[in-house]
Scaffold this active site. Structure first.
Site, mmCIF file in Angstrom:
data_model
loop_
_atom_site.group_PDB
_atom_site.id
_atom_site.type_symbol
_atom_site.label_atom_id
_atom_site.label_comp_id
_atom_site.label_asym_id
_atom_site.label_seq_id
_atom_site.Cartn_x
_atom_site.Cartn_y
_atom_site.Cartn_z
ATOM 1 N N GLY A 196 0.798 -1.221 0.000
ATOM 2 C CA GLY A 196 0.000 0.000 0.000
ATOM 3 C C GLY A 196 0.823 1.260 0.000
ATOM 4 O O GLY A 196 1.968 1.261 -0.448
ATOM 5 N N ASP A 199 -5.354 -8.052 -6.733
ATOM 6 C CA ASP A 199 -5.088 -7.792 -5.321
ATOM 7 C C ASP A 199 -3.857 -6.919 -5.185
ATOM 8 O O ASP A 199 -2.765 -7.288 -5.604
ATOM 9 C CB ASP A 199 -4.879 -9.107 -4.569
ATOM 10 C CG ASP A 199 -6.113 -9.985 -4.649
ATOM 11 O OD1 ASP A 199 -7.230 -9.435 -4.599
ATOM 12 O OD2 ASP A 199 -5.955 -11.207 -4.793
ATOM 13 N N LEU A 200 -4.025 -5.772 -4.584
ATOM 14 C CA LEU A 200 -2.964 -4.771 -4.522
ATOM 15 C C LEU A 200 -1.676 -5.328 -3.911
ATOM 16 O O LEU A 200 -1.685 -5.836 -2.784
ATOM 17 C CB LEU A 200 -3.442 -3.573 -3.695
ATOM 18 C CG LEU A 200 -2.455 -2.404 -3.604
ATOM 19 C CD1 LEU A 200 -2.203 -1.793 -4.966
ATOM 20 C CD2 LEU A 200 -2.962 -1.363 -2.628
ATOM 21 N N ASP A 201 -0.575 -5.225 -4.652
ATOM 22 C CA ASP A 201 0.757 -5.613 -4.166
ATOM 23 C C ASP A 201 0.807 -7.073 -3.734
ATOM 24 O O ASP A 201 1.622 -7.441 -2.866
ATOM 25 C CB ASP A 201 1.196 -4.703 -3.007
ATOM 26 C CG ASP A 201 1.313 -3.251 -3.440
ATOM 27 O OD1 ASP A 201 1.567 -3.016 -4.630
ATOM 28 O OD2 ASP A 201 1.116 -2.351 -2.608
ATOM 29 N N ALA A 202 -0.047 -7.904 -4.302
ATOM 30 C CA ALA A 202 -0.098 -9.303 -3.872
ATOM 31 C C ALA A 202 0.152 -10.284 -5.012
ATOM 32 O O ALA A 202 -0.001 -11.482 -4.841
ATOM 33 C CB ALA A 202 -1.446 -9.593 -3.220
#
Lengths: 284, 284, 284, 284
Positions: free
Chosen positions: C201, C226-229
């Protein structure tokens, strides 16, 4: 650990080597667990390491060697097949400094290094108790500065008696005579406490301090006649600063020495190191 | 950036230096933003660097120097006081390889390196467009292999004309004549593409490949008469393997060279590097 | 660079894959320049990458694909064959921070990265001059915070128009909508300025400072919903100390970000990255 | 080792602290062997560590403390003065995994760590022989899963009986109750086998494998009530690849754990670690 046969080979590069080797394996139902290869355009050589799940082959180790020999011959391979279940016999040699020896003994004791250690040989008696706690025989073979050859004769005798596959110089501070180096080609591993080729020879940390380098290192290599000039297996470094006098460099360097030696030894024990000329191919 | 005066000093070690210096500062209301010191038991020397918030002192830079001089003299200090708001003037020199030059220009352009770059000098015309895009004059000074001195005379002239505080050899592949090294003591920084003292001189990556090392490195150092033997400011390494032929080593090494040079230069620009004999103290 | 065909495949593991593939190659006289394989006992999957010297095969790229298809089908492979002479088309995206963009442009410009860059897209106009100096079109597509979708529609349009094989988010600070992530599976690479999964994030360096970590890092990964995943391609770290406030962490982190992104991108361009589930196999 | 008094202090930052401290020292003829300071602009706090050659001062340790107290009070310092000749008493705790314990015992045995180890406490009896070989008492305190508090009561009793300055959790796998954490603030050091804050809690290597990270790490921190969330003293990482399953990650991680714990402990023993809020200042 699942039993594996490790086929390691090198030969002049040409079309069809991988195909021939993998056919041989799969035609007998062999399952490849791991494989690495390398073509060196400079030397025109090809290097390969294959781990085969032993249970998938209908061969004993000897039978496998026999079956593979014709292929090896047709490609003019230097090759060997090892059984991962057979531990190599490793004679450790040390002097007074204990850090590398203690580290290797611990890794052996905790099953991190798969080998047998039939004995430890030292030119001092200082580390006996540590070694014997591990249940390993300790031979103290003093060095007479006037007659070093007597020492080396006795050492060589012990190595042969204990049927060693490998000798590890864990900060053993004597220079081996040329004859002994020749008797065990690529079967003696040394840890030198510098980032070779810098600071070969004596007191490398003092040399490094003198030159004002900002990193110190360690080098694990096979021993040859030429001092600190044999094929390098692994190296690493750690950062120092102007605050670090030779004593601190010695302390910081110990951790690098231990790790580099343990890593290089592990690779050797797992048949991951191929020597070509004065260089190594490491299938890590 | 908050303006600071940077006091950097070295002198024979004895009781009371820190006390005298800090008293001087606090007696004038000066606020210390950062301080480092080092006592070298071998040489018996003491080294110190203090950053004082300029606004807390009632002095101009010159007045501060004047006020401090008696203390410096009483301790036989070598010393200087720099103003963090005054950018050093850095002349860059390059040949055909652009990576170090491009990296420094980018860091300058993005305000990561606080300095002025009055010009770039090269023995080739190849990098002109890149330099001029940054608004920096580019001087092409060819080298006549039969008469190199003419080249160096012209280079030295340009350095003097541009009032350089520092010269950075960003992969400038000519060996400076001894005279020029002497004219700019500790004011010429070079990046050598090996982990010195290994592989000094020409074609270090090829030397490294030949020796079969497992790490390659770069060294940032002050230039002295002795080729690649001046005081080391910083070094670093990166791991290679048997797969990496000299071409790949060149590529991998570039990133190390760039970082080591940029770091060394930054430390110099921030007055963090003290030279003592052939070594550096780096208050990083 | 010698032309090569790169065969990359994954399939359920079983006996005979390597044999079948290498037979296919050698039966047509193909010379293997490089090969890697990996068996994952957990998933029961097998992964392989082979580089074949193109000139040794009697096939065009299309003919090679056609000839190999039956083998691929019989092993239920996911596979592709790429031509090393065909540069991938890479659209770069950036915001206001220039370090990753400048680094990639330099590597492209100096032929270190083999690709085409048909355009750069940014939500700011700040980096236009730098990009255009490289002869690359620059598209400024502003973001309206009230209607971000318009921005992304325009971006997606540009990507399609420029026939991109890959999109690289070189510190492009907007979160992509789920739809766009789905349209380009494993074809969007992001650099996140932390050692994921820590500090996903916004403002990761500030998060890191808050927590008091002693190393900061960067992560190069494929973008998913999925953010940064998404699947991680590469990561690295650098040491910091209590002296380093978020601003210095930002500066030190830049060098890590640049290197990790360039390395990950290079591996992707050379078809070295295989994705399986949410993980990558990198044949580096 | 030359005897030194180590003065460590923190206080709100203001003009004159260094001056006052160094005046105090030099006015009594004290010779400063090493000094570090740090001003944190965020918190407005100042931190300092000074090593004074004990023989140059006319004070006993107690007399020195008494003499310094007025200065400390006038600046509202938190402070302490330690005698480098007095070894700290360190109780080690372990479970079944021996690598960290064996490493610390070796460093203690070889005089690399200057401390006393009055006893080792474990919830298993497995490591008794190794500990007793070093001449150190071993207490086996089993854990009853139904009544863990009995275990902790006994452990706390042993710690108090042995007059411990510090407790080191060398892979002791139980979570300490909050009360015990409070009783020994900044006096319990733990090694966690991940790069925190990633993968706190149980089975971090399996968590790391699940996420597909490319580096694994270890974190040495002071224990607080919040699991794996106390002030971090040191961290480090090592590279892994897709080949490394959790078992190999465990093996590779051990070397990082050992080094990070040994380094953190050493810094603590040398009074180099200052805690402020949930962060540490490490004057390494």
């Amino acid at each position: 650990m699942e039993r594996r046969f490790r086929l390691v080979l090198s030969c002049p590069d040409r079309v069809g080597i991988v195909s021939m080797v993998s056919n041989f394996i799969s035609s007998h139902g062999g399952s490849i667990a791991d494989a690495n290869q390398h073509s060196d355009p400079t030397s025109g050589y090809f290097f390969m390491r294959v781990e085969i799940k032993a249970e998938t082959l209908p061969f004993s180790l000897d039978a496998l060697r026999e079956a593979f020999a014709p292929i090896a011959n047709s490609f003019a391979m230097e090759w060997e097949i090892q059984d991962s279940n057979r531990p190599k016999r490793v004679v450790l040699m040390a002097s007074r400094e204990s850090h590398c020896l203690a580290d290797l003994l611990y890794r052996y004791h905790s099953d991190e290094l798969f080998c047998e250690i039939p004995c430890v040989i030292s030119n001092h008696d200082k580390l006996r108790s540590m070694v014997e706690w591990h249940g390993i025989p300790y031979f103290h073979v003093p060095v007479d500065p006037q007659n070093k050859q007597a020492h080396f004769d006795q050492v060589e005798q012990l190595i042969l008696q204990h049927d060693a596959d490998l000798v590890v110089l864990a900060r053993y501070m004597q220079i081996l005579p040329a004859g002994m180096c020749e008797h065990f080609p690529h079967r003696i591993i040394n840890i030198h406490h510098s980032f070779l080729p810098s600071f070969a020879g004596a007191r490398p940390y003092h040399q490094a301090h003198e030159r004002g380098v900002k990193l110190i290192g360690a080098t694990c290599h096979y021993v040859t006649e030429d001092l600190d000039a044999g094929p390098i297996i692994d190296q690493d470094v750690t950062r120092i600063s102007h605050r670090d006098h030779p004593e601190e460099m010695v302390r910081l360097g110990r951790d690098v020495e231990k790790q580099v030696l343990a890593r290089g030894l592990r690779w050797h024990l797992e048949d991951r190191v191929l020597v070509h000329g004065n260089k190594t191919i490491v299938f890590a």
